[in-house]
Motif scaffolding. Structure first.
Motif, mmCIF file in Angstrom:
data_model
loop_
_atom_site.group_PDB
_atom_site.id
_atom_site.type_symbol
_atom_site.label_atom_id
_atom_site.label_comp_id
_atom_site.label_asym_id
_atom_site.label_seq_id
_atom_site.Cartn_x
_atom_site.Cartn_y
_atom_site.Cartn_z
ATOM 1 N N TRP A 1 140.142 61.202 -30.086
ATOM 2 C CA TRP A 1 140.771 59.891 -30.253
ATOM 3 C C TRP A 1 140.038 59.107 -31.335
ATOM 4 O O TRP A 1 138.819 59.210 -31.484
ATOM 5 C CB TRP A 1 140.754 59.113 -28.941
ATOM 6 C CG TRP A 1 141.547 59.777 -27.851
ATOM 7 C CD1 TRP A 1 142.683 60.510 -27.986
ATOM 8 C CD2 TRP A 1 141.240 59.783 -26.446
ATOM 9 N NE1 TRP A 1 143.128 60.964 -26.775
ATOM 10 C CE2 TRP A 1 142.259 60.527 -25.807
ATOM 11 C CE3 TRP A 1 140.226 59.236 -25.665
ATOM 12 C CZ2 TRP A 1 142.287 60.726 -24.435
ATOM 13 C CZ3 TRP A 1 140.253 59.426 -24.303
ATOM 14 C CH2 TRP A 1 141.266 60.160 -23.680
ATOM 15 N N THR A 2 140.784 58.314 -32.068
ATOM 16 C CA THR A 2 140.169 57.571 -33.173
ATOM 17 C C THR A 2 140.115 56.073 -32.940
ATOM 18 O O THR A 2 139.312 55.383 -33.570
ATOM 19 C CB THR A 2 140.949 57.838 -34.474
ATOM 20 O OG1 THR A 2 142.326 57.451 -34.291
ATOM 21 C CG2 THR A 2 140.870 59.309 -34.853
ATOM 22 N N SER A 3 140.981 55.537 -32.063
ATOM 23 C CA SER A 3 140.988 54.090 -31.818
ATOM 24 C C SER A 3 141.432 53.824 -30.387
ATOM 25 O O SER A 3 141.862 54.735 -29.662
ATOM 26 C CB SER A 3 141.920 53.381 -32.795
ATOM 27 O OG SER A 3 143.270 53.724 -32.528
ATOM 28 N N ALA A 4 141.359 52.552 -29.997
ATOM 29 C CA ALA A 4 141.743 52.164 -28.637
ATOM 30 C C ALA A 4 143.228 52.351 -28.391
ATOM 31 O O ALA A 4 143.670 52.440 -27.235
ATOM 32 C CB ALA A 4 141.351 50.706 -28.384
ATOM 33 N N ARG A 5 144.034 52.433 -29.433
ATOM 34 C CA ARG A 5 145.482 52.634 -29.272
ATOM 35 C C ARG A 5 145.817 54.045 -28.812
ATOM 36 O O ARG A 5 146.908 54.297 -28.311
ATOM 37 C CB ARG A 5 146.197 52.345 -30.599
ATOM 38 C CG ARG A 5 146.149 50.878 -31.030
ATOM 39 C CD ARG A 5 147.071 50.639 -32.222
ATOM 40 N NE ARG A 5 146.658 51.425 -33.371
ATOM 41 C CZ ARG A 5 145.799 51.011 -34.293
ATOM 42 N NH1 ARG A 5 145.266 49.802 -34.184
ATOM 43 N NH2 ARG A 5 145.486 51.782 -35.319
ATOM 44 N N ASP B 1 132.081 49.427 -22.110
ATOM 45 C CA ASP B 1 132.759 48.789 -23.229
ATOM 46 C C ASP B 1 133.233 49.822 -24.264
ATOM 47 O O ASP B 1 132.830 50.986 -24.233
ATOM 48 C CB ASP B 1 131.818 47.784 -23.906
ATOM 49 C CG ASP B 1 132.189 46.358 -23.538
ATOM 50 O OD1 ASP B 1 133.197 46.165 -22.841
ATOM 51 O OD2 ASP B 1 131.456 45.431 -23.938
ATOM 52 N N TYR B 2 134.060 49.357 -25.205
ATOM 53 C CA TYR B 2 134.598 50.241 -26.247
ATOM 54 C C TYR B 2 133.474 50.908 -27.031
ATOM 55 O O TYR B 2 133.555 52.088 -27.388
ATOM 56 C CB TYR B 2 135.498 49.447 -27.192
ATOM 57 C CG TYR B 2 136.089 50.279 -28.299
ATOM 58 C CD1 TYR B 2 137.202 51.086 -28.076
ATOM 59 C CD2 TYR B 2 135.522 50.273 -29.584
ATOM 60 C CE1 TYR B 2 137.744 51.865 -29.093
ATOM 61 C CE2 TYR B 2 136.058 51.039 -30.608
ATOM 62 C CZ TYR B 2 137.169 51.839 -30.356
ATOM 63 O OH TYR B 2 137.695 52.606 -31.356
ATOM 64 N N ALA B 3 132.399 50.158 -27.270
ATOM 65 C CA ALA B 3 131.263 50.706 -28.025
ATOM 66 C C ALA B 3 130.220 51.338 -27.118
ATOM 67 O O ALA B 3 129.148 51.732 -27.591
ATOM 68 C CB ALA B 3 130.614 49.607 -28.865
#
Length: 564
Positions: A142-146, A127-129
């Motif tokens: 990287w700072t975000s999912a984008r 997962d993202y986390a």
């Protein structure tokens, strides 16, 4: 020759045994089969005569989506399990490479991991986390999912991968058994005609093993249809998820029964296709079928390919989930080891133990009745008694709750009318419903194993016992049970582990404020608290390893090996 002679002797003495046997065993088998088949009849009756017919609504709204997702899930799992199961079975059976002996049993280890457990583990990792994406963001800034793309685990494809990783042992187990039974002369003839090892596999070995592979695949697809924990966690709307939603959230038991009939139709189609695939195939063991297998000597690169093909399913299907669960269990042991965990573990042990004993008693009754009365009618009863194994757990829960609730209501009305007492839920709201469901679901495991073992006992032992004045029951106790001890222990162990892992029926039928390890894991994992569910999940996994080792040993001992 010996087995054929015993079979002929048994058929010759069968009329005599039937004449000297009281009908009590046959009546017991008939009553048992009727009780076991009751859930199936209950589902069908309620589906056709529901209190509120929502079939048109289901058909015009959600049912097509349920069917579409279920079919795509089953096709994906079928492709994955066939690819892994057949290739690894061929590699460990016919090829010599480093680690082959370990992989013979290690490839069965994912069988011990429930699909919902592996889904929880990989969701926590991917997962993202999760730790993998966090590490990627730290490494690359990287700072975000984008800023990057990462595959989403909570999809139909993710559910397919999770279920396939733990179900391929069905295909592996039966494929390997089929490869071990084949005559070495077939390989020699094929190679003498100029076929390569790969050509021999596709032209000779695979067609002969097709019936066994079909059986394994049908079991895989029925287990896929039965899965609830994985598809619910990944929000994949399959027929099983739809049944839960219709019953538990909408409160419509009739609609749930109608969805259950669709699932039963899927099961019927699977069983029919499996039988159709081997309708004209009759195989006989060759004279050299017990000779040692001549394994192929492989070059270095091909040995590496075999090693990688075998090690990957073990790593992703067992090693990583077991490692993650083990680390969490150690880290959060003090929080996890509490009175609630102990109580739920005792509940699982109690229910699984009672169900294993019940299935042994019922399975022994049916198998021995078949031995005493080997008639077409008795063979039909044996098949009907095995229906529960093909029923998904959610469907079985619907079929169990209908007759038990009807009985409870009838008893309650009668007691109120005559004595003014409210009896409440005597069967449907107690552990009896769970034990009954487990027994119906896994009866085929014990009955099939016992019937197969009884067929290997020479009929002359029955005749000798009867000539000494023993009744059929006395013959069973004094002659057959001592011979069947190993089979009974193995069957009980397999049923015990299956009951420990069972989730859909347990979620529906469990009494109020009553949990097992499976439901305990489901509740914590559904709340994204894998760390708290790690210890009970690890206990379920460890419990499943023992029967796996027993199965692997029994298969490996059937044939020796030599290098070609």
């Amino acid at each position: 020759m010996t087995q054929a002679a015993d079979s002929t002797e048994y058929r010759l003495h069968q009329p005599l045994l039937a004449r000297r046997t009281s009908p009590r065993w046959l009546i017991s088998a008939l009553i048992t089969t009727c009780i076991v088949a009751l859930p199936v009849l209950a589902v069908i009756l309620l589906a056709f005569f529901p209190d509120e017919n929502i079939w048109p609504h289901l058909f015009s709204t959600t049912l097509p989506r349920y069917i579409d997702n279920t079919l795509r899930l089953m096709l994906g799992v079928a492709f994955l399990t066939l690819t892994i199961g057949i290739s690894t079975a061929w590699a460990v059976t016919m090829c010599e490479f480093p680690g082959r002996r370990i992989f013979e049993w290690a490839l069965l280890l994912p069988f011990a991991v429930p699909a919902y457990v592996i889904a929880y583990v990989y969701t926590d990792l991917l997962d993202y986390a999760g730790p993998i994406q966090i590490a990627l963001r730290d490494w690359f800034g990287w700072t975000s999912a984008r800023d990057y793309w990462f595959p989403e685990i909570r999809t139909l494809g993710g559910a397919t991968l999770m279920i396939g990783l733990v179900l391929y042992p069905y295909v592996y187990l039966l494929s390997r058994a089929a490869f071990l039974e084949q005559s070495p002369s077939l390989f020699a003839v094929s190679r003498s005609l100029g076929h390569s090892a790969l050509g021999t596999f596709f032209r000779v070995v695979l067609p002969i093993a097709r019936p066994a592979i079909a059986v394994g695949l049908s079991l895989v697809l029925m287990e896929t249809l039965n899965d609830f924990g994985t598809v619910d966690f990944f929000a994949v709307q399959t027929l099983t998820a739809g049944l839960f939603d219709t019953w538990m959230n909408l409160g419509n038991l009739g609609g749930a029964a109608q969805i259950a009939t669709v699932m039963l139709s899927f099961v019927l189609i699977l069983v029919t296709l499996e039988r159709y695939s081997r309708r004209r195939q009759q195989q006989y063991a060759g004279r050299d079928s017990r000779q040692p297998i001549h394994r192929f000597r492989l070059s270095g690169p091909r040995q590496a390919i075999c090693f990688i093909a075998c090690v990957m399913p073990v790593i992703f299907g067992f090693a990583i989930p077991a490692l993650v669960l083990g680390l969490y269990a150690i880290e959060y042991f003090e929080q996890s080891w509490n009175i609630v965990f102990i109580r739920n573990a005792l509940n699982s042990l109690f229910l699984s133990g009672i169900a294993a004993f019940t299935t042994l008693v019922v399975g022994l009754t049916l198998a021995y009745s078949r031995r005493l009365h080997d008639t077409p009618g008795m063979r039909v009863l044996m098949r009907l008694s095995s229906l529960g194994y093909a029923m998904p757990g959610a469907v079985l829960a619907v079929g169990v709750i209908i007759p038990l609730a009807a009985f409870d209501n009838w008893v309650d009305r009668w007691m109120v009318q005559w004595f003014g007492w409210n009896t409440g839920l005597l069967l449907s709201g107690t552990a009896f419903a769970l034990v009954f469901a487990y027994t119906v679901r896994f009866l085929a495991v014990s009955a099939g194993s016992i019937e197969s073992a009884l067929q290997k006992v020479t009929p002359s032992m029955d005749m000798a016992s009867r000539s000494l004045g023993q009744s059929p029951g006395g013959t069973l106790l004094r002659v057959h049970l001592p011979v069947l001890k190993g089979t009974l222990l193995t069957a009980a162990l397999v049923v015990f582990v299956d009951c420990m892992k069972e989730l859909p029926a347990t979620l529906i039928l469990r009494p109020f404020n009553f949990d097992t390890l499976a439901t305990y894991v489901y509740q914590f994992a559904s709340d994204e608290m894998l760390s708290r569910s790690a210890l009970p999940a690890l206990v379920i996994v460890l419990a499943g390893i023992v029967p796996i080792i027993l199965m692997s040993r029994s298969i490996s001992s059937s044939r020796g090996s030599q290098l070609a």
